[in-house]
Scaffold this motif. Structure first.
Motif, mmCIF file in Angstrom:
data_model
loop_
_atom_site.group_PDB
_atom_site.id
_atom_site.type_symbol
_atom_site.label_atom_id
_atom_site.label_comp_id
_atom_site.label_asym_id
_atom_site.label_seq_id
_atom_site.Cartn_x
_atom_site.Cartn_y
_atom_site.Cartn_z
ATOM 1 N N ARG A 1 0.789 -1.241 0.022
ATOM 2 C CA ARG A 1 0.057 0.115 0.194
ATOM 3 C C ARG A 1 0.835 1.266 -0.061
ATOM 4 O O ARG A 1 0.640 2.179 -0.747
ATOM 5 C CB ARG A 1 -1.105 -0.048 1.350
ATOM 6 C CG ARG A 1 -2.122 -1.023 1.141
ATOM 7 C CD ARG A 1 -3.066 -0.869 2.061
ATOM 8 N NE ARG A 1 -3.527 0.350 2.183
ATOM 9 C CZ ARG A 1 -4.324 0.919 3.396
ATOM 10 N NH1 ARG A 1 -4.323 0.160 4.446
ATOM 11 N NH2 ARG A 1 -4.838 2.136 3.049
ATOM 12 N N MET A 2 1.944 1.071 0.743
ATOM 13 C CA MET A 2 2.830 2.421 0.691
ATOM 14 C C MET A 2 3.602 2.607 -0.621
ATOM 15 O O MET A 2 3.631 3.635 -1.108
ATOM 16 C CB MET A 2 3.765 2.238 1.859
ATOM 17 C CG MET A 2 4.979 3.320 1.887
ATOM 18 S SD MET A 2 6.346 3.101 2.869
ATOM 19 C CE MET A 2 5.761 2.649 4.386
ATOM 20 N N GLU B 1 2.329 1.739 -3.408
ATOM 21 C CA GLU B 1 1.292 2.056 -4.236
ATOM 22 C C GLU B 1 0.954 3.675 -4.080
ATOM 23 O O GLU B 1 0.823 4.478 -5.124
ATOM 24 C CB GLU B 1 -0.042 1.497 -4.141
ATOM 25 C CG GLU B 1 -1.002 1.807 -4.843
ATOM 26 C CD GLU B 1 -2.417 1.183 -4.699
ATOM 27 O OE1 GLU B 1 -3.441 1.650 -5.123
ATOM 28 O OE2 GLU B 1 -2.382 0.244 -3.820
ATOM 29 N N TRP B 2 1.039 3.989 -2.726
ATOM 30 C CA TRP B 2 0.965 5.516 -2.497
ATOM 31 C C TRP B 2 2.148 6.436 -3.379
ATOM 32 O O TRP B 2 1.681 7.269 -3.850
ATOM 33 C CB TRP B 2 0.726 5.622 -0.842
ATOM 34 C CG TRP B 2 0.599 7.325 -0.646
ATOM 35 C CD1 TRP B 2 -0.648 7.721 -0.698
ATOM 36 C CD2 TRP B 2 1.491 8.181 -0.707
ATOM 37 N NE1 TRP B 2 -0.546 9.344 -0.511
ATOM 38 C CE2 TRP B 2 0.760 9.360 -0.388
ATOM 39 C CE3 TRP B 2 2.858 8.286 -0.414
ATOM 40 C CZ2 TRP B 2 1.595 10.649 0.179
ATOM 41 C CZ3 TRP B 2 3.542 9.420 -0.127
ATOM 42 C CH2 TRP B 2 2.975 10.556 0.117
ATOM 43 N N LEU B 3 3.122 5.862 -3.007
ATOM 44 C CA LEU B 3 4.302 6.401 -3.502
ATOM 45 C C LEU B 3 4.419 6.609 -4.971
ATOM 46 O O LEU B 3 4.829 7.561 -5.448
ATOM 47 C CB LEU B 3 5.636 5.555 -2.930
ATOM 48 C CG LEU B 3 6.999 6.340 -2.837
ATOM 49 C CD1 LEU B 3 6.646 7.614 -1.603
ATOM 50 C CD2 LEU B 3 7.860 5.616 -2.315
ATOM 51 N N SER B 4 3.918 5.318 -5.546
ATOM 52 C CA SER B 4 3.788 5.567 -7.069
ATOM 53 C C SER B 4 2.982 6.478 -7.613
ATOM 54 O O SER B 4 3.137 7.125 -8.733
ATOM 55 C CB SER B 4 3.568 4.039 -7.810
ATOM 56 O OG SER B 4 2.292 3.783 -7.273
ATOM 57 N N ASP B 5 1.634 6.663 -6.749
ATOM 58 C CA ASP B 5 0.853 7.796 -7.104
ATOM 59 C C ASP B 5 1.269 9.262 -6.819
ATOM 60 O O ASP B 5 0.993 10.128 -7.407
ATOM 61 C CB ASP B 5 -0.655 7.490 -6.429
ATOM 62 C CG ASP B 5 -1.231 6.176 -6.933
ATOM 63 O OD1 ASP B 5 -0.742 5.760 -8.089
ATOM 64 O OD2 ASP B 5 -2.173 5.719 -6.417
ATOM 65 N N ASN B 6 1.940 9.298 -5.600
ATOM 66 C CA ASN B 6 2.343 10.733 -5.167
ATOM 67 C C ASN B 6 3.613 10.937 -4.967
ATOM 68 O O ASN B 6 4.169 11.916 -4.473
ATOM 69 C CB ASN B 6 1.478 10.790 -3.724
ATOM 70 C CG ASN B 6 -0.075 10.674 -3.733
ATOM 71 O OD1 ASN B 6 -0.525 11.416 -4.618
ATOM 72 N ND2 ASN B 6 -0.474 9.819 -3.010
ATOM 73 N N GLY B 7 4.392 10.040 -5.743
ATOM 74 C CA GLY B 7 6.013 10.420 -5.609
ATOM 75 C C GLY B 7 6.342 11.707 -6.151
ATOM 76 O O GLY B 7 7.452 12.358 -5.415
ATOM 77 N N LEU C 1 5.571 14.370 -3.642
ATOM 78 C CA LEU C 1 6.372 14.455 -2.401
ATOM 79 C C LEU C 1 7.729 15.019 -2.771
ATOM 80 O O LEU C 1 8.288 15.771 -2.005
ATOM 81 C CB LEU C 1 6.615 12.992 -2.137
ATOM 82 C CG LEU C 1 7.423 12.674 -0.800
ATOM 83 C CD1 LEU C 1 6.973 13.357 0.467
ATOM 84 C CD2 LEU C 1 7.778 11.049 -0.598
#
Length: 104
Positions: A12-13, A15-21, A24
């Protein structure tokens, strides 16, 4: 042990990083730019006080003048139709900004 690990925590982390990298990364760069500006003001105050032993507080007004100048230049660039964002965004875009602005 007291801390129950959520099922699929690492995926999940990721996936979040690939969406919001990108977001960030931009936030980190924005923070570093702000910290660098504040660091420059602090170093100026430190050098003046260290050499002259006088507390010169004019750095704040110079910092404000620089910020207003940058904001004015950005507004002028936008009014002229030039990109006011990151230069890398202009260089890496599929359609170059000068090609799209000349077609207007």
């Amino acid at each position: 042990m007291g801390h129950a690990r959520a099922a699929g925590g690492v995926p999940r982390m990721m996936e979040w990083l690939s969406d919001n990298g990108l977001l960030l990364g931009l936030a980190v760069l924005d923070g570093l730019a702000s910290a660098a500006a504040i660091f420059m003001v602090a170093v100026g105050l430190n050098l003046v006080f260290g050499v002259l032993r006088i507390l010169n507080v004019a750095h704040g007004s110079l910092y404000a003048i620089g910020a207003y100048t940058a904001a004015s230049l950005t507004a002028a660039m936008v009014a002229a139709g030039l990109p006011a964002g990151s230069p890398t965004r202009c260089w890496s875009s599929p359609r170059r900004w000068w090609a799209s602005s000349s077609a207007r």
